[in-house]
Each structure stands twice: as C-alpha cells, then as structure tokens.
Design an enzyme around this catalytic site. Structure first.
Site, PDB file in Angstrom:
ATOM      1  N   CYS A  89       0.883  -1.244   0.088  1.00 56.35           N
ATOM      2  CA  CYS A  89       0.046   0.165  -0.182  1.00 56.35           C
ATOM      3  C   CYS A  89       0.828   1.366   0.138  1.00 56.35           C
ATOM      4  CB  CYS A  89      -0.959   0.103   1.004  1.00 56.35           C
ATOM      5  SG  CYS A  89      -2.213  -1.545   1.174  1.00 56.35           S
ATOM      6  N   CYS A  92       2.191   2.002  -3.457  1.00 56.59           N
ATOM      7  CA  CYS A  92       0.921   2.370  -4.315  1.00 56.59           C
ATOM      8  C   CYS A  92       0.567   4.166  -3.960  1.00 56.59           C
ATOM      9  CB  CYS A  92      -0.064   1.544  -4.354  1.00 56.59           C
ATOM     10  SG  CYS A  92       0.325  -0.097  -4.791  1.00 56.59           S
ATOM     11  N   ARG A 322     -12.719  28.100 -32.762  1.00 53.47           N
ATOM     12  CA  ARG A 322     -13.359  26.888 -33.379  1.00 53.47           C
ATOM     13  C   ARG A 322     -14.124  26.310 -32.483  1.00 53.47           C
ATOM     14  NH1 ARG A 322      -9.703  23.107 -35.685  1.00 53.47           N
ATOM     15  NH2 ARG A 322     -11.413  23.192 -37.879  1.00 53.47           N
ATOM     16  N   HIS A 333     -23.243  19.648 -42.383  1.00 52.69           N
ATOM     17  CA  HIS A 333     -22.809  18.979 -43.663  1.00 52.69           C
ATOM     18  C   HIS A 333     -23.072  17.577 -43.761  1.00 52.69           C
ATOM     19  CE1 HIS A 333     -20.987  22.488 -45.294  1.00 52.69           C
ATOM     20  NE2 HIS A 333     -20.241  22.989 -44.653  1.00 52.69           N
ATOM     21  N   HIS A 393     -21.487  28.223 -46.446  1.00 51.82           N
ATOM     22  CA  HIS A 393     -20.280  28.138 -45.585  1.00 51.82           C
ATOM     23  C   HIS A 393     -19.197  29.078 -45.940  1.00 51.82           C
ATOM     24  CE1 HIS A 393     -18.030  25.376 -42.800  1.00 51.82           C
ATOM     25  NE2 HIS A 393     -17.685  26.571 -42.655  1.00 51.82           N
ATOM     26  N   ASN A 394     -19.120  28.875 -47.384  1.00 50.02           N
ATOM     27  CA  ASN A 394     -17.803  29.702 -47.946  1.00 50.02           C
ATOM     28  C   ASN A 394     -18.050  31.213 -47.858  1.00 50.02           C
ATOM     29  OD1 ASN A 394     -16.007  27.776 -48.559  1.00 50.02           O
ATOM     30  ND2 ASN A 394     -16.900  27.375 -50.585  1.00 50.02           N
ATOM     31  N   VAL A 396     -19.726  32.587 -45.358  1.00 49.72           N
ATOM     32  CA  VAL A 396     -19.791  32.896 -43.873  1.00 49.72           C
ATOM     33  C   VAL A 396     -18.038  33.044 -44.015  1.00 49.72           C
ATOM     34  CG1 VAL A 396     -19.803  32.154 -41.623  1.00 49.72           C
ATOM     35  CG2 VAL A 396     -21.644  32.103 -43.201  1.00 49.72           C
ATOM     36  N   ASN A 397     -17.162  32.192 -44.336  1.00 49.28           N
ATOM     37  CA  ASN A 397     -15.894  32.063 -44.277  1.00 49.28           C
ATOM     38  C   ASN A 397     -15.174  33.539 -44.788  1.00 49.28           C
ATOM     39  OD1 ASN A 397     -15.733  29.743 -42.751  1.00 49.28           O
ATOM     40  ND2 ASN A 397     -15.121  28.395 -44.294  1.00 49.28           N
ATOM     41  N   LYS A 416      -9.786  31.653 -41.683  1.00 44.52           N
ATOM     42  CA  LYS A 416     -11.159  31.197 -42.499  1.00 44.52           C
ATOM     43  C   LYS A 416     -10.773  31.233 -43.636  1.00 44.52           C
ATOM     44  CE  LYS A 416     -14.424  31.131 -39.190  1.00 44.52           C
ATOM     45  NZ  LYS A 416     -13.334  31.295 -38.052  1.00 44.52           N
ATOM     46  N   TRP A 419     -13.458  26.692 -48.887  1.00 45.60           N
ATOM     47  CA  TRP A 419     -13.432  24.924 -48.798  1.00 45.60           C
ATOM     48  C   TRP A 419     -14.223  24.484 -50.024  1.00 45.60           C
ATOM     49  CZ3 TRP A 419     -10.918  22.113 -45.612  1.00 45.60           C
ATOM     50  CH2 TRP A 419     -11.589  20.709 -45.325  1.00 45.60           C
TER      51      TRP A 419
END
Length: 529
Positions: A89, A92, A322, A333, A393-394, A396-397, A416, A419
């Site tokens: 003991c 440990c 992120r 997506h 999405h593009n 927004v980026n 950003k 994509w």
C-alpha cells in the site's frame, strides 16, 4: 393501400423491431473526470473494474492507453488462484501522485494533449478485479501496460507471449521517467509545463483528409452543446417549439452517430410529455419543464458519455476559437449528404429554422437566415441542398476572414478559408481568376467530395477499428457510430430515407411518434395491472 402508406408501415415495423431487439447499451465511464472530483482530489486517471473495463476501452477515441494495476488494500490481496502476495500500500500511495501528474496531461477538461492517451487504473485489492488482475499476470505493484485501447478488450497479458501489442512498461517509477518513456514511444516531446492546446500538436485537418474521421466525436459534442444552450437559455417557446421538433426528426433519421440518433428519438417520442404545448401561454412564457431544471434536462441527447470536454477535429489553437461552431458546421454538412431527394427541402427548412431560432449569436443567425431567405423555389434534389450549404459556408468564411483579419480575432493556425482547398479536391477547381481571385467550381466534383468527406470519410475511424480487430465486440462498437446514409448503408436508416423520400417528412415522423407513444402507453398500462 397506396405506395406511401406501404413504405411507412414497413418503416414503422422495421424500426419497432430494431428498438425491441436492438442496441447493445453501453455504460461507459467518461475520460473526463467529474469536475468536483478533479478539483477535490486532483484525480485524472480513470478507475476501471471488471464491470466497465471492456466498455471504457471500447468507446475511447484515443489511439493509445496506459493501464496501471495497483493495490490500495488490506495487508494481503489474492493475486492468483493459488498465490498470496504482500499488498504494498505505501508504494502504491507514493506512486499515485506521479501517475496523476502524467494523467493530467492527457485526461480531463484542462488536458494539454487530449484525445491521445487514455490513462486508466485497476485496483487489484478489490475482489471483483481478482480475475482481471490474474489475466494480466500481475505480480507486482504498480504494474503498467501500454497499447491500443481495443487490444485490452476481453484480453490479458502473458509474459511468455512473444508477440503482443500490449507492452509492459518496465520502468515508470516516477512521473519524469514515465513521461520520458511515452515521448520515446510516440516520438514526441511532451512536458509538464505544456499549456492547454499546444500548437505543435494541432491536427492539420485542412490538408489531411483522414482527420475528418475524428470529427464524429466533435459532432456528438456539438449536438450536446447545442441542446444544452437551448435549455440553458430557455429558448423553447410556442413560436420555436415546432422548429425544434422538426430538427429532432432530422437528427433521428440522419445523425451520423447512432447514440445521438437514439437520444434524439427518446426526446422526440416523449417531447409532448416533457414539454407540453398547453403549459405555454400565448405571450411566450417558457414552461419550466422545457428548461435544464425541468424534465427535459434529464435527457442525454447523445448518451451519458457525452460531453467528453474536449474537441478533436475542431480543436483550435486558442481556447475561444473553433470548437462548437466548427462542430455544428460539420454536423450540418453531414446531415446534408445523408438526406434523400424527397426530403431535401424539408431538411433545408428545418436547418434554417433551427439556426434562426436557436443559434446563440444574433448577428450570425441573422446572416444565415438571410441566405436562407434568398432561396425562392423549393429544393428538389439532395445535391442542391448540400451544395447550397457548402456555398453558404464559404460565404460565411469569406465574410469572417475579412473581419478577423482587421480585428485580429481569428485563429492564427486555422484562418477562415474557401473550402475545400485544392490539396483536398483539385478536381473541384475549374479555374481561378487572376484579377479578383474568383473561383469557378465544378459542382459535380464538389458534390462528390462532400458526400465522400462528410459521408464515408466521417466514419472511417470506426470502420478501421472493426477491420483491425474483426471481433464481434468491435462490430458492435462500429454500429454505434456508423450512421444512416446513402454513402454508408444501414438498414434502418435506409428504410427511413426511402420512406421520407416518398412521403412528407413531418407526416412520417408524426406516425412514428404516435406509434412509439402508443407502445409506451400500453407498457405503462401493463405495469399497473
């Protein structure tokens, strides 16, 4: 009986069979120790025993694990069926701070390097663990093993065995020595002064197509977070209630994680009881039962093992970048490439209404809903919805890239960008204008990429796990995550997709919910007899 009704009947019967015969429930211990325990005791290693041993290793997303056998016990402990050995003991107890110091780097919400190594331990002093310790030929304390988590499942270790992926760590007496051993094994240079989210270990997910497989865990994390925000901010009102139900229907049918589909279904089936419309007044007063403190707050939309407390694919180089927003985009997506033609417009409207009613950033949701409002005619093809979301999405980026550049608020490691990048899909690009940098896209190639990346690619990790092991246990784990998609075929999801493609999505979900509620009513009636 017309074709639509036949399909609905087939679907309901199939789904009923899958529910009654169906999922092998997991009770796993999260790799994230409860906050109060971490704060009080400074414990980060995961305590295992014979009952949860296999399930924890089954469900961890980490590629490596360390297993410590120790004894915190009485003067003597049975190690084998025939031998006794002194329980050291003091040794440990003295080793525990060293092991925890290393575990803190890899386990817990403040880990510097989450998602790499699962640090676990088993107490051989407990009678329940005696056979488990015997299987691993434990002869001393502490005794440490290293290996892929899946190789620990149902297995053991024999010192006479020549080839094994489970490796004993012969020298790990102090935290420094153990971390040095880990660094040598992985070719890394981890240190105890490493801060949270070290840049050198970030995943280059913009250039490595294999990284998307890890996003399955982030999608679960984002789903939990979104649901938590709705409850925390009491966002369910008479005006928003219907849009949440429709989005839950979409998750039940097409969420890539089986446990999230199951959790969403449980909420959806019981929604009228958990959040009854009659309790809400016309002046938009929030019903207490529809908040985190109410009955709805007791449901786990992706199971009790979520949240884990960290991001993998969506991990940023700074704490405030992120994470949730990335996870939510990946979720959307993944849904867009799983719907069928007949449900594409319903999925589009459900997504738009969900963001408009429940996304916490006012400016963001107004921009998103503006893009939704620009669509004047209904979508007839799933391809159209997937490409619209990609284009949105593009946009927004592109907008955020300018704002973040001027205010210096972006993630320097993940700026950003448009994509997908050429490195991931060169065939998506037809030409780029030298004057203004405008890109002419091959939308057929873009759609192929989206289906592959957010469909097949997203579940690659689970498929690889199944192939590596080939065991029945592995197959069950893979089924827990692989979703309904025309890219990755699953019978129940396929049946649902076919039916939805032929019938109104809302009507189908209504029938399904009614059937489930009737079953629940009959079950409760039988209990009261």
């Amino acid at each position: 009986m017309n074709y639509c009704v036949i399909l609905v009947v087939i679907l309901v019967v199939s789904f009923s069979i899958s529910v009654t015969s169906g999922s092998h429930e997991r009770v796993i211990l999260r790799a994230i120790i409860k906050e109060e325990k971490s704060n009080k005791n400074g414990e980060f290693a995961i305590d295992l025993n014979a009952t949860n041993f296999d399930s924890v290793f089954n469900d961890t997303p980490t590629p490596f694990a360390i297993l410590e056998f120790f004894a915190h016990c009485k003067p003597y402990v049975i190690l084998t069926r025939s031998n006794f050995m002194s329980c050291r003991c003091p040794a440990c107890r003295n080793y525990k701070p060293h092991y925890e110091k290393v575990a803190r780097l890899f386990n817990g919400p403040d880990a510097s390097h989450p998602g790499i190594i699962l640090m676990t331990r088993v107490d051989c002093a407990l009678t329940i663990n005696s056979n488990l310790c015997d299987k691993f030929s434990v002869t001393r304390f502490p005794m440490l093993f290293w290996g892929p988590p899946k190789k620990f499942i149902g297995g053991g270790w024999d010192p006479k065995q020549e080839k094994s992926e489970i490796i004993p760590i012969e020298n790990g007496q102090t935290a420094d020595i153990l971390l040095g051993w880990i660094n040598k094994q992985l070719g890394r240079s981890y240190g105890f002064d490493d801060g949270k989210h070290e840049k050198e270990h970030l995943q280059a997910n913009t250039s490595d197509s294999g990284q998307i497989a890890k996003a399955i865990y982030d999608i679960e994390e984002a789903t939990f977070t979104a649901f938590g925000i709705i409850l925390d901010h009491k966002m369910i009102t008479p005006a928003t209630r219907a849009s949440l139900i429709k989005f839950l229907q979409l998750l039940v049918a097409h969420h890539p994680s089986k446990r999230c589909r199951k959790g969403s279904a449980e909420i959806l089936v019981n929604f009228d009881d958990l959040c009854p419309s009659q309790t809400m007044s016309v002046n938009n007063e929030k019903a207490e039962s529809c908040t985190k403190k109410g009955a709805l707050g007791n449901y786990h939309i992706c199971g009790k093992e979520v949240p884990r407390g960290y991001w993998m694919y969506c991990r940023g180089s700074k704490n405030d970048t992120r994470g949730f927003s990335c996870g939510l985009w990946v979720l959307l997506h993944s849904l867009s490439v799983r719907v069928e033609d007949g449900e594409s417009n319903m999925a589009f409207r459900s997504t738009c209404d969900f963001i408009h009613n429940f996304f916490i950033c006012e400016e963001c949701r107004q921009h998103f809903y503006g893009m939704c409002s620009s669509i004047s005619s209904p979508f007839k093809k799933a391809r159209d919805f997937a490409l619209w979301l990609w284009s949105a999405h593009n946009k927004v980026n592109e907008r955020l890239a300018k704002e973040e550049a001027s205010l210096e608020t972006g993630d320097p490691e993940f700026p950003k960008a448009i994509w997908p990048p050429k490195k991931l899909c060169s065939s998506c690009y037809l030409k780029t204008s030298k004057e203004n940098g405008k890109i002419e896209w091959d939308e057929n190639e873009v759609f192929k990429f989206l289906v592959s990346y957010y469909g097949k690619g997203l579940v690659t990790l689970q498929k690889e796990m199944e192939q590596q092991s080939g065991s029945q246990t592995e197959k069950i784990v893979a089924e827990e995550v692989v979703g309904s998609t025309h890219a990755v075929v699953v019978p129940v999801g396929a049946a649902l997709a076919i039916a939805v493609a032929s019938c109104a999505f809302g009507a189908l979900a209504y029938i399904w919910r009614s059937r489930q509620k009737n079953r629940k009513y009959k079950y409760n009636s039988l209990k009261n007899i």
